[in-house]
Design an enzyme around this catalytic site. Structure first.
Site, PDB file in Angstrom:
ATOM      1  N   SER A  23     -16.168  35.350  16.631  1.00 48.97           N
ATOM      2  CA  SER A  23     -16.027  36.786  16.423  1.00 48.97           C
ATOM      3  C   SER A  23     -17.310  37.306  15.811  1.00 48.97           C
ATOM      4  CB  SER A  23     -14.859  37.073  15.474  1.00 48.97           C
ATOM      5  OG  SER A  23     -14.849  38.428  15.045  1.00 48.97           O
ATOM      6  N   LYS A  75     -14.442  32.229  11.290  1.00 44.56           N
ATOM      7  CA  LYS A  75     -15.167  32.372  12.546  1.00 44.56           C
ATOM      8  C   LYS A  75     -16.629  31.935  12.395  1.00 44.56           C
ATOM      9  CE  LYS A  75     -11.766  33.667  15.070  1.00 44.56           C
ATOM     10  NZ  LYS A  75     -11.282  32.808  16.168  1.00 44.56           N
ATOM     11  N   TYR A  85     -10.921  35.664   7.634  1.00 42.25           N
ATOM     12  CA  TYR A  85     -11.083  35.547   9.091  1.00 42.25           C
ATOM     13  C   TYR A  85     -12.561  35.383   9.436  1.00 42.25           C
ATOM     14  CZ  TYR A  85     -10.724  36.890  14.035  1.00 42.25           C
ATOM     15  OH  TYR A  85     -10.783  36.927  15.409  1.00 42.25           O
TER      16      TYR A  85
END
Length: 253
Positions: A144, A161, A157
């Site tokens: 991401s 990533k 998150y």
């Protein structure tokens, strides 16, 4: 699968593929003639996805990516059904928390890493042992832009990533020359997973993108299909940013 598409003789696993980005990638691989195993947590949704993609070419195995037994069963089923596993797409992921990382519950952080990173490594180990070490292949990890830039309020998150980007480098180095390993780092893609980031304000969200729109699963499917093809045969260890140009705005203003 359309009647005029020739069987490629290749097989793939795409995790987290009952909808969204994973489904878009599976769709692109089926369209070129690959046989595909898709995974997902919800068995009913998975069955529906298999039917839409074509049950003559696609199988589904329900389960949770962070479950070691599930990963083993997936690879076992693929080898039984297709006799090979040329490609792996690590797409399964979670983002269960929104808020400042300084206040993040460490148990939640562990859950995020277990699902987003450890599961990807686990699947790569399984496909390596089952087929790729002896026969070659390719892996694509879905990272991401949150992993290559600051990601306020979704820091766990973003950290996971970023780890996926580095995992890609490590695997690419260790598995060369037989297996190529690359990552894709999307910006906001119009999926249920990312809905909270644009629902009710899509035009406003899209206005900040130089390309003037949010991403679609097909955008990522096309990129993944390329990285899992001979056309990218000299590309490994790379993270392809697919972001509609949003990172061009970094530092502007």
């Amino acid at each position: 699968m359309t009647a005029d598409v020739q069987d490629s003789g290749k097989a793939a696993i795409v995790t987290g593929a009952s909808r969204g980005i994973g489904y878009g990638i599976a769709e692109a691989l089926v369209a070129r003639g690959d046989r595909v195993c898709i995974t997902g947590r919800n068995e009913d949704s998975l069955k529906e996805a298999v039917e839409r993609l074509g049950a003559d070419r696609v199988i589904g195995v329900a389960g949770k990516a962070h479950d070691e037994e599930h990963r083993a069963v997936v690879v076992e089923r693929v080898m039984e059904a297709f006799g090979r596993v040329d490609y792996l797409v690590n797409n399964a992921g979670t983002n269960p928390v929104f808020g400042p990382i300084a206040e993040l519950d460490l148990g939640v952080a562990r859950k995020v890493f277990e699902t987003n990173v450890i599961s990807a490594l686990g699947f790569a180990q399984q496909t390596w042992k089952a087929w790729q070490q002896a026969n070659g292949g390719a892996i694509v990890n879905i990272a991401s832009i949150a992993g290559v830039s600051a990601s306020p309020f979704i820091g766990a998150y973003g950290m996971s990533k970023a780890a996926m980007v580095n995992l890609t480098l490590q695997l690419a180095h260790e598995m060369s020359p037989g297996v190529r390993v690359n990552a894709i780092a999307p910006a906001v893609v119009k999926t249920k997973f990312a809905q909270a980031l644009y629902e009710g304000r899509e035009a406003e969200a899209a206005a900040s993108y130089p390309m003037g729109r949010l991403g679609t699963p097909e955008d990522i499917g096309g990129a993944a299909e390329f990285l899992l093809s001979d056309r990218s045969g000299w590309i490994t260890g790379q993270t392809l940013v697919v972001d509609g140009g949003i990172l061009l705005n970094a530092g502007v203003g």
